[in-house]
Design an enzyme around this catalytic site. Structure first.
Site, mmCIF file in Angstrom:
data_model
loop_
_atom_site.group_PDB
_atom_site.id
_atom_site.type_symbol
_atom_site.label_atom_id
_atom_site.label_comp_id
_atom_site.label_asym_id
_atom_site.label_seq_id
_atom_site.Cartn_x
_atom_site.Cartn_y
_atom_site.Cartn_z
ATOM 1 N N ASP A 180 0.872 -1.174 0.000
ATOM 2 C CA ASP A 180 0.000 0.000 0.000
ATOM 3 C C ASP A 180 0.914 1.231 0.000
ATOM 4 O O ASP A 180 2.118 1.119 0.240
ATOM 5 C CB ASP A 180 -0.891 -0.029 1.243
ATOM 6 C CG ASP A 180 -1.679 1.243 1.440
ATOM 7 O OD1 ASP A 180 -2.358 1.675 0.486
ATOM 8 O OD2 ASP A 180 -1.609 1.823 2.548
ATOM 9 N N ASP A 202 -0.265 5.229 0.843
ATOM 10 C CA ASP A 202 -0.550 6.235 1.869
ATOM 11 C C ASP A 202 -0.632 5.606 3.253
ATOM 12 O O ASP A 202 -1.450 4.717 3.504
ATOM 13 C CB ASP A 202 -1.859 6.966 1.554
ATOM 14 C CG ASP A 202 -1.715 7.936 0.396
ATOM 15 O OD1 ASP A 202 -0.604 8.437 0.182
ATOM 16 O OD2 ASP A 202 -2.714 8.189 -0.297
#
Length: 259
Positions: A10, A12
């Site tokens: 991932d 953010d």
């Protein structure tokens, strides 16, 4: 023993603490640029993170504002313009050094590259924001680190929907159990698990006290061995490494944790 063939990152909150000191600040600069008397403080932005996607977050917030445009179309148009300005300001934040990769991330990426573990990005943030961050942090050839990159523009449904992970798996040609996702938020965990991808959670600032169910490991970050569940053997000053990810993946025992 199950073999780990790919690590799916991932962006953010996982690669960098982008939300509080990057995107939030950039949204506020966009409001100011358009003369809007709006401001998202740290607490309010934390609430809005329950909505995945910047445009979606803006429209959700506008729906509760008496000084927002009256029609859905006008709100959508304003959200698009604000999001464009936000991305511009976010890139400037990144270039200024206000947003950097979390400790331990580059080290694990380097170990994956050295040992032939494939890597991918599975994010529903905008591609322009991914490039802004990683071009500064990893260099102009940043994309060569990853065999698959799926961003918000590439999916119809954002996390917690599993579409982003299913696209990454299809591009890599791997089954879910050959991979391991690294996430920071409950919605990301839910997206990966819905695609049957095992997950390691590195808690981020906004989700430090969140409840996570179904991860194979949960901890404060890749920079330290203390505070992880399941507990790790002590190694003075040592961070989390690829061998730890491989061990968790091989055992693949789900844990839950709330603080």
């Amino acid at each position: 023993m199950r073999r780990l063939n790919a690590v799916l990152w991932d962006v953010d909150g996982t690669l960098a603490e982008t939300e509080r000191d990057g995107h939030r600040v950039a949204f506020n600069l966009a409001f100011e640029a358009l003369g809007l008397p709006w401001h998202w403080d740290v607490a309010r932005y934390g609430q809005l993170l329950g909505i995945t996607g910047g445009r979606e977050r803006l429209q959700h917030d506008m729906a509760s504002r008496s000084d927002a445009p009256a029609t859905a179309r006008e709100r959508l148009m304003l959200a698009e313009e604000l999001h464009r300005l936000k991305n511009h300001h976010y890139a400037e934040q990144v270039r200024s050094g206000a947003v950097v990769l979390r400790p331990g991330v580059v080290q694990v990426m380097g170990q994956c590259a050295e040992r032939g573990i494939r890597m991918a990005l599975a994010t529903t943030t905008s591609r322009v924001n991914v490039e802004a961050l990683l071009r500064v942090q990893l260099g102009s050839r940043w994309a060569s680190w990853f065999e698959a990159i799926v961003c918000g523009e590439d999916v119809r449904h954002k996390k917690p929907d599993p579409e982003v992970y299913r696209q990454v798996l299809a591009q890599l040609g791997l089954s879910p159990l050959e991979t391991l996702a690294i996430e920071d938020a409950p919605m990301g965990l839910a997206a990966a698990r819905a695609a049957e991808v095992p997950v390691v959670v590195t808690r981020s600032a906004y989700f430090d006290n969140a409840i996570f169910d179904g991860a194979i490991a949960i901890g404060p970050g890749l920079h330290q061995r203390q505070g992880w569940r399941p507990a790790l053997p002590k190694a003075e000053g040592a961070p989390i490494g690829l061998d730890d990810l491989i061990d968790w993946h091989a055992q693949m025992d789900c844990v839950s944790q709330s603080v």
